[in-house]
Design an enzyme around this catalytic site. Sequence first.
Site, PDB file in Angstrom:
ATOM      1  N   ASN A   1      69.946  83.802 186.637  1.00 35.90           N
ATOM      2  CA  ASN A   1      68.975  84.609 187.267  1.00 35.90           C
ATOM      3  C   ASN A   1      68.532  83.573 188.311  1.00 35.90           C
ATOM      4  O   ASN A   1      67.360  82.884 187.665  1.00 35.90           O
ATOM      5  CB  ASN A   1      68.252  85.816 186.493  1.00 35.90           C
ATOM      6  CG  ASN A   1      67.245  86.974 186.799  1.00 35.90           C
ATOM      7  OD1 ASN A   1      67.339  86.375 188.410  1.00 35.90           O
ATOM      8  ND2 ASN A   1      66.160  86.989 186.251  1.00 35.90           N
TER       9      ASN A   1
ATOM     10  N   CYS B   1      65.021  88.787 182.846  1.00 39.99           N
ATOM     11  CA  CYS B   1      64.964  87.757 181.996  1.00 39.99           C
ATOM     12  C   CYS B   1      65.023  87.641 181.284  1.00 39.99           C
ATOM     13  O   CYS B   1      65.522  87.356 179.714  1.00 39.99           O
ATOM     14  CB  CYS B   1      66.725  86.555 182.710  1.00 39.99           C
ATOM     15  SG  CYS B   1      65.604  85.699 183.670  1.00 39.99           S
ATOM     16  N   HIS B   2      63.491  87.668 180.570  1.00 38.10           N
ATOM     17  CA  HIS B   2      62.312  87.436 179.584  1.00 38.10           C
ATOM     18  C   HIS B   2      62.644  88.350 178.603  1.00 38.10           C
ATOM     19  O   HIS B   2      62.752  88.779 177.226  1.00 38.10           O
ATOM     20  CB  HIS B   2      61.416  87.087 179.678  1.00 38.10           C
ATOM     21  CG  HIS B   2      60.519  88.328 180.498  1.00 38.10           C
ATOM     22  ND1 HIS B   2      60.520  87.841 181.852  1.00 38.10           N
ATOM     23  CD2 HIS B   2      59.781  89.184 180.486  1.00 38.10           C
ATOM     24  CE1 HIS B   2      59.487  88.995 182.646  1.00 38.10           C
ATOM     25  NE2 HIS B   2      59.190  89.812 181.409  1.00 38.10           N
TER      26      HIS B   2
ATOM     27  N   GLU C   1      53.311  90.980 178.484  1.00 40.93           N
ATOM     28  CA  GLU C   1      53.656  92.853 178.554  1.00 40.93           C
ATOM     29  C   GLU C   1      53.624  93.298 177.434  1.00 40.93           C
ATOM     30  O   GLU C   1      53.805  94.955 177.434  1.00 40.93           O
ATOM     31  CB  GLU C   1      55.305  93.048 178.650  1.00 40.93           C
ATOM     32  CG  GLU C   1      55.578  92.379 179.679  1.00 40.93           C
ATOM     33  CD  GLU C   1      57.550  92.231 180.514  1.00 40.93           C
ATOM     34  OE1 GLU C   1      57.836  92.694 179.917  1.00 40.93           O
ATOM     35  OE2 GLU C   1      57.493  91.703 182.109  1.00 40.93           O
TER      36      GLU C   1
ATOM     37  N   TYR D   1      70.893  91.140 174.473  1.00 39.12           N
ATOM     38  CA  TYR D   1      71.945  90.778 175.484  1.00 39.12           C
ATOM     39  C   TYR D   1      73.759  91.632 174.569  1.00 39.12           C
ATOM     40  O   TYR D   1      74.066  91.734 175.076  1.00 39.12           O
ATOM     41  CB  TYR D   1      72.289  89.164 174.956  1.00 39.12           C
ATOM     42  CG  TYR D   1      71.721  88.244 174.406  1.00 39.12           C
ATOM     43  CD1 TYR D   1      71.782  87.905 176.401  1.00 39.12           C
ATOM     44  CD2 TYR D   1      70.882  87.437 174.067  1.00 39.12           C
ATOM     45  CE1 TYR D   1      70.615  86.292 176.477  1.00 39.12           C
ATOM     46  CE2 TYR D   1      69.367  86.576 174.357  1.00 39.12           C
ATOM     47  CZ  TYR D   1      69.862  85.979 175.668  1.00 39.12           C
ATOM     48  OH  TYR D   1      68.665  84.998 176.297  1.00 39.12           O
TER      49      TYR D   1
END
Length: 152
Positions: free
Chosen positions: A109, A117-118, A145, A88
């Site tokens: 979002n 946003c994750h 991911e 952030y």
Amino acid sequence: MTMTSIVMTSPLGPLGASAACGKITALHWGPGTLTDVALIDALRAELTAYFAGTLTVFTIPLAINGTAFQQRFLRALAAIPYGQTRSYGDLAVELGASPQAVGQACGANSLPILIPCHRVLGAASLGGFSGPGGVEDKVALLRLEGAAGLLI
């Protein structure tokens, strides 16, 4: 009467979507209002490939709306590569905003997963996530991911 649709059942639960002018405007945790069959099929195909680990960049047309800050934020968020994360604080510095403003923009979002946003983490915590499972869904997406090493 508004029609609702489930685009697909995902590992995070049912996903729906809304669209306007041939672009996805929102991805919903549950039913959405997307009724364009071709767009539903394209979104379903991309999400299926993403959850299978074979798609790393979404190409489905997205509507990026909001204030000038929200649009800049969403573009910065979309630029975070698959399997990588930002804090952030890093995004706040890049955008000339506070980390709190970045956190609020993440929470607002309307295109989660599609605009990742994750992939945004706190300095000392994972931060939040809008999915029905909250932070557990965020962890699941990061593991998918290959970014789970960042969580240890």
